[in-house]
Design a protein around this motif. Structure first.
Motif, PDB file in Angstrom:
ATOM      1  N   UNK A  68       0.824  -1.213   0.000  1.00 56.26           N
ATOM      2  CA  UNK A  68       0.000   0.000   0.000  1.00 56.26           C
ATOM      3  C   UNK A  68       0.858   1.263   0.000  1.00 56.26           C
ATOM      4  N   UNK A  69       0.342   2.312  -0.624  1.00 57.23           N
ATOM      5  CA  UNK A  69       1.092   3.560  -0.749  1.00 57.23           C
ATOM      6  C   UNK A  69       1.497   4.143   0.601  1.00 57.23           C
ATOM      7  N   UNK A  70       0.778   3.787   1.637  1.00 54.54           N
ATOM      8  CA  UNK A  70       1.058   4.342   2.964  1.00 54.54           C
ATOM      9  C   UNK A  70       2.326   3.772   3.585  1.00 54.54           C
ATOM     10  N   UNK A  71       2.882   2.728   2.992  1.00 56.92           N
ATOM     11  CA  UNK A  71       4.087   2.094   3.542  1.00 56.92           C
ATOM     12  C   UNK A  71       5.298   2.361   2.663  1.00 56.92           C
ATOM     13  N   UNK A  72       6.339   2.896   3.285  1.00 58.03           N
ATOM     14  CA  UNK A  72       7.657   3.039   2.648  1.00 58.03           C
ATOM     15  C   UNK A  72       8.620   2.195   3.476  1.00 58.03           C
ATOM     16  N   UNK A  73       9.242   1.215   2.830  1.00 51.86           N
ATOM     17  CA  UNK A  73      10.155   0.302   3.528  1.00 51.86           C
ATOM     18  C   UNK A  73      11.430   0.176   2.708  1.00 51.86           C
ATOM     19  N   UNK A  74      12.516   0.756   3.212  1.00 52.36           N
ATOM     20  CA  UNK A  74      13.787   0.702   2.504  1.00 52.36           C
ATOM     21  C   UNK A  74      14.739  -0.236   3.233  1.00 52.36           C
ATOM     22  N   UNK A  75      15.850  -0.576   2.559  1.00 52.73           N
ATOM     23  CA  UNK A  75      16.860  -1.449   3.136  1.00 52.73           C
ATOM     24  C   UNK A  75      18.224  -0.781   3.021  1.00 52.73           C
ATOM     25  N   UNK A  76      18.945  -0.733   4.132  1.00 55.54           N
ATOM     26  CA  UNK A  76      20.332  -0.276   4.148  1.00 55.54           C
ATOM     27  C   UNK A  76      21.206  -1.468   4.492  1.00 55.54           C
TER      28      UNK A  76
END
Length: 537
Positions: free
Chosen positions: A288-296
């Motif tokens: 969903x657009x409400x979730x931003x999940x990045x990886x470092x």
């Protein structure tokens, strides 16, 4: 957005070339011309705002004030003949007019975060014998937030952190989509597009620009109405320092919940980090657009960092449904205001006071080289295994950053702004190499790592072209060459233009021909004018 008909653009281009045939381009500046340039400045700008190598301590202090990459302030780096610390719009107009009159190029610096230092240094000064001055906008940083209209005017010298702080002080239910580093200058960020944690919900920073004030190559001050829709299109993602000096931006603020949720979950290789990254590629872009999940990926660990426009309980249910392998629990959550979430992404902690967003300091400074890619198909697990072993476990390994696309990013036309990397991309991938020790051997080892990993990834990323985001500028792609008195369009297009802008590059060059046909605003990767032979499709 209204767009100028193609026939109108062609009419302007033909007219411009006709005018050019009767004009002479200013010649390269001689020593006398440089003295005349500085004299021209001093007629309208207080001397305390003009620093030259003749006053080494104050000149160096100003040069270093927002120089973020130590690679470009080494003794053998070409430096500006002067730095103008503008405090009002008239100073910018004077600098541009004096530069045009005396053959001195002007480079513009807002936050100094350009990965290749082009806003304050040059790798072509000796090659093309072009002296340049730096127009420093750091003092032009006023911000006026209108929460009732959900709009703000922000000057280019303001930082993202300062804008976030001002918006947060005005309203708990408004935010602005932009990047995670609070010391980045607004001017450069919006000029290249502006990707950040709200992009999947609201698009890029540039997608939310409503108006701008620009000084063109003739020193004229224009807004959206007077500049026209083609130039307004070009400055919102066409890269900085090609079309003029953007003094300020009117931006649309976006609705956010009064309470949002963030988390940071770290997994090592023996905690299934590789399997999690493999799964992340498939779930993050379609969440969903409400979730931003990045990886470092750093120090042989994968750090999954999230912003969710909602409460922790809803996020936990979403993660259990979409990504149960990560093992997220409510204990991982931190419920905060949106502005506090910008502190989380900027400093990796929610406990740091909001006032830290106003700290413009660039310390600690370091040497930096970054390369980037766009990924359009999930990279297989065995490839990630190989990359981890061969590259991420090396002593000189630094940082890998995976940022998800999808959401609204996939719905916006690739020609709506110059930023073309929309539908079809799963995520963007950045390879960072940074180091603190001076010395050729150290630099070569670090640079070799980032370039080697980038080459290793070639089979698994976008092709024809291998696409790059212009705000992650990379001079390895190639640098401009002159064709007579202006930058070569074809060489720019082949080496870097298509990679940054794809099908938008030609239109950018057409706008350049309309507004800066003499190619006054130019650097190693600035937009060139469009040759007459290319005007007619």
């Amino acid at each position: 957005m209204a767009r100028t008909p193609r026939t109108t653009i062609l009419h302007h281009l033909v007219l411009t070339l006709c005018i050019l045939s009767g004009q002479n381009t200013p010649s390269l500046a001689s020593t006398a011309a440089i003295d005349e340039f500085l004299g021209c400045l001093s007629a309208d700008i207080p001397s305390r705002l003009i620093q030259t190598p003749a006053t080494p301590s104050s000149y160096s202090a100003l040069l270093l004030s927002t120089a973020r990459n130590l690679r470009y302030i080494l003794p053998d780096t070409s430096k500006p003949l002067g730095i103008i610390a503008a405090t009002e719009h008239a100073h910018v107009q004077t600098t541009v007019r004096c530069g045009r009159r005396h053959g001195v190029r002007v480079r513009v610096r807002s936050g100094g975060h350009d990965y290749e230092g082009l806003s304050y240094a040059s790798v072509h000064l000796h090659k093309h014998n072009e002296p340049f001055a730096v127009l420093d906008l750091a003092t032009l940083r006023a911000i006026h937030v209108d929460p009732a209209r959900a709009e703000a005017w922000v000057e280019s010298g303001a930082t993202l952190g300062e804008l976030y702080y001002a918006v947060g002080a005005a309203s708990r239910s408004l935010g602005f989509p932009a990047g995670s580093c609070p010391t980045v200058g607004i001017g450069g960020h919006l000029s290249g597009g502006g990707f950040g944690s709200l992009a999947r919900k609201y698009g890029l920073s540039a997608d939310n620009v409503l108006d701008a004030l620009v000084v063109d190559a003739d020193g004229r001050l224009m807004n959206r109405s007077s500049m026209g829709e083609d130039l307004f299109w070009a400055i919102r993602g066409g890269g900085g320092e090609s079309f003029g000096v953007v003094l300020s931006w009117k931006v649309r603020l976006v609705p956010v919940p009064e309470t949002v949720t963030v988390f940071s979950i770290v997994r090592s290789r023996n905690q299934s980090a590789i399997e999690l990254i493999t799964k992340w590629q498939e779930m993050a872009p379609v969440s969903p657009q409400e979730l931003y999940l990045r990886v470092l990926v750093l120090n042989q660990q994968a750090n999954f960092q999230a912003l969710f426009l909602g409460r922790c309980g809803d996020l936990r249910r979403l993660m259990q449904d979409r990504f149960p392998e990560l093992g997220m629990t409510e204990q991982n959550c931190r419920e905060v205001s949106w502005v506090q979430s910008t502190v989380f992404f900027g400093f990796s902690a929610t406990s740091i006071p909001l006032v830290q967003l106003l700290n413009r300091s660039s310390n600690p400074r370091y040497y930096l080289k970054v390369k980037s890619d766009h990924v359009q198909e999930p990279i297989p697990r065995d490839v990630w295994e190989s990359i981890w072993t061969a590259w991420l476990e090396k002593p000189e390994a630094a940082l890998l950053m995976l940022d998800p696309y999808g959401g609204l990013m996939s719905s916006i036309s690739p020609s709506e702004t110059p930023f073309p990397h929309r539908q079809g991309n799963l995520y963007q991938l950045q390879y960072y190499s940074f180091w603190y020790e001076n010395g050729t051997a150290v630099a070569e080892k670090r640079m070799s790592w980032v370039r080697g990993l980038h080459k290793e990834m070639e089979p698994y990323v976008s092709k024809n072209p291998r696409a790059v985001y212009v705000n992650y500028r990379d001079l390895d792609l190639g640098t401009n060459e002159l064709d007579g008195d202006v930058t070569s369009y074809e060489k720019a297009r082949v080496s870097w233009g298509d990679k940054y802008f794809k099908g938008n590059f030609k239109r950018l060059a057409a706008v350049k021909t309309m507004v800066d046909p003499h190619d006054f605003f130019r650097n190693e990767q600035s937009i060139p004018p469009l040759p007459a032979a290319k005007m007619i499709p």
